[in-house]
Scaffold this active site. Sequence first.
Site, PDB file in Angstrom:
ATOM      1  CG  ASN A 358      -0.345  -0.114   2.504  1.00  0.00           C
ATOM      2  OD1 ASN A 358       0.783  -0.599   2.608  1.00  0.00           O
ATOM      3  ND2 ASN A 358      -1.016   0.337   3.525  1.00  0.00           N
ATOM      4  CD  GLU A 455       4.555  -0.988  12.645  1.00  0.00           C
ATOM      5  OE1 GLU A 455       3.326  -0.847  12.784  1.00  0.00           O
ATOM      6  OE2 GLU A 455       5.385  -0.523  13.438  1.00  0.00           O
ATOM      7  CB  CYS A 489      -2.218  -0.598   8.229  1.00  0.00           C
ATOM      8  SG  CYS A 489      -1.090   0.773   8.517  1.00  0.00           S
ATOM      9  CD  GLU A 667       7.888   0.304  10.548  1.00  0.00           C
ATOM     10  OE1 GLU A 667       6.906   0.815   9.982  1.00  0.00           O
ATOM     11  OE2 GLU A 667       8.699  -0.453   9.974  1.00  0.00           O
TER      12      GLU A 667
HETATM   13  P1  NDP Z   1       0.809  -9.542   3.166  1.00  0.00           P
HETATM   14  O1  NDP Z   1       0.868  -9.965   4.580  1.00  0.00           O
HETATM   15  O2  NDP Z   1       0.076 -10.387   2.205  1.00  0.00           O
HETATM   16  O3  NDP Z   1       2.284  -9.390   2.578  1.00  0.00           O
HETATM   17  C1  NDP Z   1       3.254  -8.563   3.198  1.00  0.00           C
HETATM   18  C2  NDP Z   1       4.630  -8.956   2.697  1.00  0.00           C
HETATM   19  O4  NDP Z   1       5.005 -10.208   3.263  1.00  0.00           O
HETATM   20  C3  NDP Z   1       4.716  -9.128   1.189  1.00  0.00           C
HETATM   21  O5  NDP Z   1       5.987  -8.669   0.756  1.00  0.00           O
HETATM   22  C4  NDP Z   1       4.577 -10.615   1.033  1.00  0.00           C
HETATM   23  O6  NDP Z   1       5.124 -11.084  -0.161  1.00  0.00           O
HETATM   24  C5  NDP Z   1       5.368 -11.112   2.230  1.00  0.00           C
HETATM   25  N1  NDP Z   1       5.020 -12.442   2.707  1.00  0.00           N
HETATM   26  C6  NDP Z   1       3.829 -13.086   2.588  1.00  0.00           C
HETATM   27  N2  NDP Z   1       3.892 -14.300   3.215  1.00  0.00           N
HETATM   28  C7  NDP Z   1       5.149 -14.393   3.754  1.00  0.00           C
HETATM   29  C8  NDP Z   1       5.830 -15.397   4.534  1.00  0.00           C
HETATM   30  N3  NDP Z   1       5.227 -16.533   4.906  1.00  0.00           N
HETATM   31  N4  NDP Z   1       7.097 -15.160   4.916  1.00  0.00           N
HETATM   32  C9  NDP Z   1       7.715 -14.010   4.586  1.00  0.00           C
HETATM   33  N5  NDP Z   1       7.140 -13.033   3.841  1.00  0.00           N
HETATM   34  C10 NDP Z   1       5.868 -13.217   3.431  1.00  0.00           C
HETATM   35  O7  NDP Z   1       0.245  -8.061   3.211  1.00  0.00           O
HETATM   36  P2  NDP Z   1      -0.180  -7.126   1.987  1.00  0.00           P
HETATM   37  O8  NDP Z   1       0.992  -6.880   1.112  1.00  0.00           O
HETATM   38  O9  NDP Z   1      -1.434  -7.706   1.420  1.00  0.00           O
HETATM   39  O10 NDP Z   1      -0.500  -5.747   2.741  1.00  0.00           O
HETATM   40  C11 NDP Z   1      -1.715  -5.459   3.336  1.00  0.00           C
HETATM   41  C12 NDP Z   1      -1.633  -5.702   4.841  1.00  0.00           C
HETATM   42  O11 NDP Z   1      -0.578  -4.945   5.402  1.00  0.00           O
HETATM   43  C13 NDP Z   1      -2.896  -5.252   5.555  1.00  0.00           C
HETATM   44  O12 NDP Z   1      -3.268  -6.206   6.533  1.00  0.00           O
HETATM   45  C14 NDP Z   1      -2.458  -3.970   6.234  1.00  0.00           C
HETATM   46  O13 NDP Z   1      -3.206  -3.653   7.369  1.00  0.00           O
HETATM   47  C15 NDP Z   1      -1.033  -4.263   6.553  1.00  0.00           C
HETATM   48  N6  NDP Z   1      -0.306  -3.013   6.738  1.00  0.00           N
HETATM   49  C16 NDP Z   1       0.107  -2.675   8.011  1.00  0.00           C
HETATM   50  C17 NDP Z   1       0.742  -1.470   8.232  1.00  0.00           C
HETATM   51  C18 NDP Z   1       1.223  -1.107   9.601  1.00  0.00           C
HETATM   52  O14 NDP Z   1       2.096  -0.268   9.692  1.00  0.00           O
HETATM   53  N7  NDP Z   1       0.713  -1.655  10.673  1.00  0.00           N
HETATM   54  C19 NDP Z   1       0.965  -0.515   7.151  1.00  0.00           C
HETATM   55  C20 NDP Z   1       0.527  -0.982   5.866  1.00  0.00           C
HETATM   56  C21 NDP Z   1      -0.100  -2.186   5.683  1.00  0.00           C
HETATM   57  P3  NDP Z   1       4.246 -11.053  -1.543  1.00  0.00           P
HETATM   58  O15 NDP Z   1       3.290  -9.948  -1.468  1.00  0.00           O
HETATM   59  O16 NDP Z   1       5.285 -10.813  -2.547  1.00  0.00           O
HETATM   60  O17 NDP Z   1       3.571 -12.375  -1.587  1.00  0.00           O
END
Ligand code: NDP
Length: 693
Positions: A358, A455, A489, A667
Site C-alpha cells: 500500500n 506492523e 492499515c 517504527e
Molecule cells: P501480506 O501480509 O500479504 O504481505 C506482506 C509482505 O510479506 C509481502 O511482501 C509478502 O510477499 C510477504 N510475505 C507473505 N507471506 C510471507 C511469509 N510466509 N514469509 C515471509 N514473507 C511473506 O500483506 P499485503 O501486502 O497484502 O498488505 C496489506 C496488509 O498490510 C494489511 O493487513 C495492512 O493492514 C497491513 N499493513 C500494516 C501497516 C502497519 O504499519 N501496521 C501498514 C501498511 C499495511 P508477496 O506480497 O510478494 O507475496
Amino acid sequence: MLRIATEDDRRRQLIEATIETLAEVGFSATTLAQIGRRAGVSPGLVSHYFGDKDSLLEATLRHMATRVGRAASERLAAARGPRERIRAVIEANLAPEEFDRRTGSVWLAFWGQVIHSQRLRRVQVVYQRRMLSNLRHALRRLVSAADAERIAVATAAVIDGLWLRATLSDTHETDSTAARAIAVAFVESAVEAAEKAGSLPAPRPTSMKNTIKNHIGGRPIDAAERKTFETINPATGEVLAEVEIAGAAEVDAAVAAARAGQKLWARMTGTERGRVLKRVADLLRAKNDELARLETQDTGKPIQETSVVDVISGADCIEYYAGLAASLSGEHIDLGPSAFGYTRREPLGIVAGIGAWNYPLQIACWKSAPALACGNAMIFKPAELTPLTAVKLAEIMAEAGVPAGVFNVVQGFAETGRLLTRHPGIAKVSLTGEVGTGMKVMADAATTLKQVTLELGGKSPLIVFEDADLDNAVSGALLANFYSAGEVCSNGTRVFLHRSVKAAFVEKLVARASKMVVGDPLDPRTQVGALISAGHMEKVLGYIEKGIAEGAKLAVGGKRVTAGALARGAFVEPTVFDGCEDGMAIVREEIFGPVMTVLSFDSEDEVIERANATEFGLAAGVFTRDLTRGHRAVAALEAGTCWINHYNVTPIELPFGGVKRSGLGRENGKAAIEHYTQLKSVYVALAPIDAPY
Ligand code: NDP
C-alpha cells in the site's frame, strides 16, 4: 460483546436449521415452527430474529450465495494469471461442499422459487452476474471480447448444468472432482478453438520493456534461474515491467554483500552515516515527481496523494534518522571507586525488511532509515505487487554514497520472504503485512531466534462524541476511510457516532462522499484511484455483498466503477454502510478498501468497551470538544496510536505501531532505535581483583 457474539451465533444456527429443513422436506413444507424445533427454540424466537418465513429464506439464500462468492473471491485473490482465475471460479462453484446432495437439493429448492419471488430473484441475479463477470474478465486476457462473452456464458451454463445433473440424477454421473475437471476441459478446449481461429485478446499496452533485477551489493544482478513475474498497473491492466525473482542463490548473495557492507558502514561514525543519509533524503525530494508517478502507476493511488505524501514522508523519515545518527550513544554507570560500567549501543547486523503493497516506497524508507542510521545493513523485499520504487531507492542510496551491500533489494513472492526470515545470517526481520503473515514470519524467525518488528493490520475505531465539531469529524472520517482508496492499515473503519448526532453526521458524510472523484490516478483531479489488483477488488466487492447480505444499509457507493477507460482497472466507489452492528463481518474484519461502517452508541463507557472488543489494536480516533474526555478516552482505548480531533496523521517524530494482534515493536520516533540496536554492557575495573584463591 458476549451478547453480540451470541446473537450472531443464533442467526447462523437458525440459517443452518433452515438449510437442514429445506434439504429434508423441501420448500413448501418448510415452516418457522419446524425450523424452530430443529434449532431447539420457539417459533417466536425465529421470527424475533428474522421476521417472517420469506425473510428467513432470503437470508438463507444470501448466506449460501455469499459463501460461494467469498470462496470465489479468496481463490481469485490467490490466482495468478487468467487460466488460474477461470479455474478459481469453477472450483468455487463446484466445490465438494456445494456439490453434495444435501446442499444441492437446497440450492435446487431455491432456484425453483426464484421465478415466483422478487426477493430471491435479486439474490440469484447478483450471484449469476458475478460468476459471469469473473469468467468474462479472465477470458478477455486470452481471447477476443466477443469470444470471451460467448465462452463465459457457455462455461456458466456448463457449471450450472453439471451441478443440476449431479443433484437430479440417480446414477451419480459426476462428483465434485469429475465435474470440475469436465468444466475446466470445456473452457480449455473452447479457448484453444478460439485461439486457432485467430481470436486475440485486446493488446495489453506495455510502457516499459525493461526487466527489473535484484539489487545486490550496489548494483543490479542477474538471477540464476531467470524466473520472472509481471508488475501490472491496476488502473489500466498495463504491464509495467518484468521482475526477476530472487531464489536461494540471490538471497545468499544479498546476505554476503550485506555482511561486507555492514562492516564498513558500522565503522563509520554516526555523524558520517547521518551525512550520507541526509543526501539520500535530498535526492528523494529532488526526484519526487518522477518517483510519485512511478508509485502511482504501480499502486493505482492518485498522483495528488503520491506527489505530496509517499515520497516526502519517506524522505522525512530518512532525514529524521540522519539527524539522530550522531546522537546514538550508550550510558555511563558509576559503580563506586573501584569500577564503572558503560553500555555501547551497537547495530544488530543484517536486517530484513519485508514490505506491504500500500505504501511501497514509504515502507522501504521507514524500515531502512532507522536500520541504517544505527549501522545495520538491510535486505528489503517489496510486495510482489509493487516492486518498482524500492529499486529506485537502492539506486538513490548508491548515488548518495551508501556503501555497496548496505541496502539491497530482493524481489519475489512469499517464498523469497521466507528465505529471508529463515536465513541464519540475518539478525532481525521487520515486516509490514497482514496479521496471518506476521504470525508466520514470527514462527519462521523463531527458528533462528531473530528479533521481529511487526506492523500488521487493523480495524480501528473512530469515535464521534455528541459535542464534536461535526464538519471536522466528517473530514476525519473521510480521511480515515477513503485516502489511498481505503488501503491504509490504520484506517478508522468502525465509525461510532453518538446517537444524538448520527443522523446529522451521516447526512453530511454522504453528501461529501458521493462527490469524491474516482478516476485516472494520473489525473491530478482524481481523489480515489484504483485498488491494488483485480483480485483485491474482488475481495472488497465480496465484503460489500456480504455487508448487504448481513442487513447493513448502503448509504452511498457499493459498486465497481467501470465508466469509460476505468473498466480496465480495479476501481470501487467510496462506500458507506449505515445501520451496522458489531457482530457483522464488515465491522469485524479488515477489508482494506474504501468501505466505512457506521455504528451508533449512547454512552462513553459503552463505546470504549465496544471499540476495544476486537483482536486488533493498531489505531483509534476520538472527536470531542471536551479535552478531558478526549484524553480519558484515548487512555482507555487499546491501540498503539491515537488521535484526538484528527485521523491518520503520522509525523515521523511520533512512534507508530500496534498492540494486540496489530503488531510488535514500533517504527518512527526515537523508539525505533531500540528495535535496531542492542546494548553491550562493559564493566571496567579500576582496582586490582580481590581473588579469594
Ligand atoms: P501480506 O501480509 O500479504 O504481505 C506482506 C509482505 O510479506 C509481502 O511482501 C509478502 O510477499 C510477504 N510475505 C507473505 N507471506 C510471507 C511469509 N510466509 N514469509 C515471509 N514473507 C511473506 O500483506 P499485503 O501486502 O497484502 O498488505 C496489506 C496488509 O498490510 C494489511 O493487513 C495492512 O493492514 C497491513 N499493513 C500494516 C501497516 C502497519 O504499519 N501496521 C501498514 C501498511 C499495511 P508477496 O506480497 O510478494 O507475496
